[in-house]
Design a protein around this motif. Structure first.
Motif, short mmCIF file in Angstrom:
data_model
loop_
_atom_site.label_atom_id
_atom_site.label_comp_id
_atom_site.label_asym_id
_atom_site.label_seq_id
_atom_site.Cartn_x
_atom_site.Cartn_y
_atom_site.Cartn_z
N PRO A 36 0.78 -1.51 0.56
CA PRO A 36 0.20 -0.04 0.06
C PRO A 36 1.36 0.97 -0.03
N TYR A 37 1.89 1.08 -0.78
CA TYR A 37 2.68 2.07 -0.77
C TYR A 37 1.81 3.79 -1.04
N PRO A 38 0.98 4.03 -2.42
CA PRO A 38 0.27 5.12 -2.15
C PRO A 38 -0.55 5.52 -0.38
N SER A 39 -0.65 5.05 -0.14
CA SER A 39 -0.92 5.27 1.60
C SER A 39 0.37 5.40 2.50
N ALA A 50 4.65 1.94 -13.24
CA ALA A 50 5.09 3.03 -13.41
C ALA A 50 4.16 4.53 -13.86
N PHE A 51 3.20 4.11 -14.53
CA PHE A 51 2.30 4.89 -14.70
C PHE A 51 1.25 4.91 -14.27
N TRP A 52 0.28 2.91 -13.65
CA TRP A 52 -0.39 3.72 -12.29
C TRP A 52 -0.80 4.26 -11.46
N SER A 53 0.98 4.14 -10.65
CA SER A 53 1.62 5.13 -9.52
C SER A 53 1.66 6.31 -9.76
N ALA A 54 1.90 6.89 -11.29
CA ALA A 54 1.92 8.43 -10.91
C ALA A 54 0.72 8.83 -11.43
N ALA A 55 -0.73 7.80 -11.84
CA ALA A 55 -2.10 8.76 -11.88
C ALA A 55 -2.27 8.15 -10.46
N PHE A 56 -1.82 7.08 -9.70
CA PHE A 56 -3.04 6.53 -8.59
C PHE A 56 -2.16 6.91 -7.48
N SER A 57 -0.88 7.68 -6.94
CA SER A 57 -0.80 8.04 -5.93
C SER A 57 -0.26 9.29 -6.23
N GLN A 58 -0.67 9.66 -5.05
CA GLN A 58 -0.54 11.00 -4.90
C GLN A 58 0.89 10.68 -4.10
#
Lengths: 152, 449
Positions: free
Chosen positions: B123-126, B169-177
């Motif tokens: 859960p790195y977006p958190s 990497a694109f997923w992270s750019a789009a969904f991880s603040q």
């Protein structure tokens, strides 16, 4: 905590979340009530609380403080309980006997609530397990009791 | 035509190089120039261990058989299983060679030391919201407070080319603040501490926030009313943590939320499903102040009455179906009396804080019946509070009751006592029975639906 068991008052020291079964057996030394599965599945630990059957292994003792508890030791002081025990003797129900205190309690609770239970009632109420397979004898005894004329 | 190609080729090449750079680049870390690792103080170690508790690292990075943090937990995804990694300080198979900056990139950016992108099962977006202080202490704990254990990481079962990591990497750019949690002005310290734990290390939204098509959490903070609004995950319904009267915390006080997280139970509910793990490994170890902060923050999130429906109120008329002489009339009533009522009460209201009420419970009010079915089939996990296993546990009924019997009794429960969850079909039960069969090799962990 004060408990009312078999018309006697007891002061118990157990924590509030202790299952009633262990208070009855270990703290108060009444060993007629049995431990079977600990998960309310087998019925060996059944007792009456205000006339209703409860599985004492899943009943936190604090939830029955001040209520009237009856165990197998005093079941014959109850009029219905006495008739159940008589029927059990007549039909020679028990084999090893381990589950039988729970079976007697369950039958007593059933007949106290409904003197002439239907087959569904019996199936729902007599859900206790018996490793010896005394179900036919239990069924005969309960049917006898359910058909008794004097019962109300 | 040839001319066009001459113009296009360099453009494509440059774009390609740009993409290649983007998907393999190492994101910057504030610790890039940090001094080499020193032996941390006892205080820092304790702080780090506490952050590991808040973040519940152990729940995924261990199996019941493994050394703590040695990895190996299988998580099934629709594409194939992935396996949690060894995060002990073993230099060869674990993270012993990680610098603080490497560790930071892994935890907050989801990028490994060799530049590979992590699946967002981590859960790195958190965790991106973790403070520098917490990351530094967490690193110190993993390097010096955890026993190194040799355990090779297991490759995922996802087939090529779906197993390529760079598109993530694109997923992270789009969904991880990316960005550390910022204190919100106008809110007090307690609220901000609660928001930090809930959104950051606690990663509550991983289960409790609904996910979108790309399995991203639809919101990462209270800015959206979808945040923590309840979701189905892993074969369980994770209830809303907002002020929803029926499926949320609308009827819970701050004290009751505190009690739930601290002891695993309160008058409304007892932890089960995935929350049993979160309680056993994480929330019970949080300080009283932090638990109060979480409760305070959660109670500030408003419910959504439109989605939640008419507020539940207890309706005793269902008890009539449970009376002797009537049991044959209502499907499920006889099973309830024989199998459920001894614990959950002849009136469906449970036994205080020890055995949960089925009347008015979030699972009985949730339109998705998955939690009701799952807990009936498979029972509840043992709750270990303060080192002591509790006395009361839901047994599995998988081998005792048929699909139809479970459907009938759950339909009775979910439409009785004022509950509005709705009926359950035998087919619903069969599907979950098959998916959660312990004899099956496909685990359902992380299966998003």
């Amino acid at each position: 905590m004060k408990l009312q068991i078999n018309n006697k008052a007891y002061d118990v020291e157990a924590d509030g979340d202790t299952p009633l079964l262990w208070v009855i057996r270990d703290e108060l030394g009444m060993t007629g009530t049995k431990y079977g599965c600990g998960l309310a599945q087998c019925g060996a630990c059944s007792v009456l609380v205000d006339g209703m059957v409860m599985r004492s292994c899943v009943t936190p003792v604090e939830s029955v403080a001040g209520r009237s508890i009856t165990t197998i030791e005093a079941i014959e002081e109850d009029e219905v309980g006495k008739r159940v025990v008589e029927a059990w003797v007549k039909h020679q129900v028990p084999q090893c006997g381990y589950c039988q205190s729970g079976q007697v309690i369950a039958a007593t609770a059933l007949l106290k609530q409904t003197a002439h239970p239907t087959d569904e009632d019996v199936m729902a109420a007599m859900a206790n397990l018996c490793r010896c397979g005394t179900y036919n004898a239990i069924s005969a005894a309960v049917r006898d009791l359910a058909e008794e004329e004097g019962a109300q | 035509m040839r001319k066009l190609l001459f113009i296009l080729l360099p453009v494509i090449a440059i774009a390609g190089a740009g993409v290649a750079w983007f998907v393999t680049r190492m994101p910057a870390s504030p610790f890039d120039d940090a001094a080499p690792d020193e032996t941390p103080s006892a205080e820092v170690l304790a702080h780090g261990e506490y952050v590991a508790r808040l973040a519940d690292c152990v729940a995924c990075h261990s199996t019941p058989e493994s050394a703590p943090f040695a990895g190996g937990l299988e998580m099934a995804t629709p594409l194939g299983s992935i396996y949690a990694t060894n995060i002990t300080p073993d230099p060869e198979t674990g993270i012993g060679g990680y610098s603080l900056a490497d560790f930071d990139r892994a935890v907050r950016k989801g990028v490994g030391r060799d530049g590979h992108r992590f699946y967002p099962a981590m859960p790195y977006p958190s965790y991106a919201k973790l403070t520098d202080d917490d990351v530094r202490a967490l690193y110190a704990y993993f390097m010096h407070g955890v026993e190194p254990a040799r355990a090779e990481n297991r490759k995922s079962d996802i087939p090529w080319p779906l197993n390529l990591r760079w598109p993530i990497a694109f997923w992270s750019a789009a969904f991880s603040q990316s960005g550390v949690y910022e204190e919100k002005a106008g809110q007090d310290e307690l609220w901000n501490r609660g928001a930090y734990i809930v959104q950051g290390p606690g990663h509550c939204g991983s289960c409790h926030t609904p996910r979108g098509l790309a399995i991203q959490e639809k919101a990462l903070d209270e800015g959206s009313n979808l945040y923590l609004s309840g979701a189905v995950l892993d074969g369980w319904f994770a209830p809303s943590l907002r002020g929803d009267h029926n499926i949320g915390l609308g009827r819970w006080s701050e004290e009751e939320i505190f009690e739930f997280l601290k002891t695993g139970r309160n008058e409304h509910a007892v932890v089960f499903g995935s929350m049993a793990d979160a309680f056993n490994n994480s929330t019970q170890f949080m300080t009283d102040e932090d638990l109060k902060a979480i409760a305070h923050y959660l109670k500030s999130l408003p419910g959504n009455p439109e989605k939640d429906g008419a507020p539940w109120a207890y309706d005793p008329s269902s008890n009539e179906a449970l009376a002797f002489g009537k049991l044959g009339e209502t499907p499920g009533a006889q099973t309830y009396v024989a199998k459920c009522g001894f614990c959950h009460g002849a009136d469906g209201r449970g036994q205080g804080r020890w055995i949960p009420s089925l009347a008015g419970s979030a699972s009985s009010l949730a339109p998705d019946s998955v939690s009701s079915i799952n807990v009936t089939l498979n029972g509840s996990a043992r709750i270990v509070a303060d080192g002591v296993p509790d006395s009361y546990r839901m047994p599995p009924f998988r081998n005792q009751l048929s699909d139809q019997e479970i459907a009938d009794v759950l339909s009775f429960i979910r439409t009785g006592w004022g509950n509005s969850g709705g009926a359950v079909s035998a087919d619903d039960v069969k599907k979950l029975r098959d998916r959660t069969d312990p004899a099956r090799s496909e685990v359902i962990v992380l299966q998003m639906r």
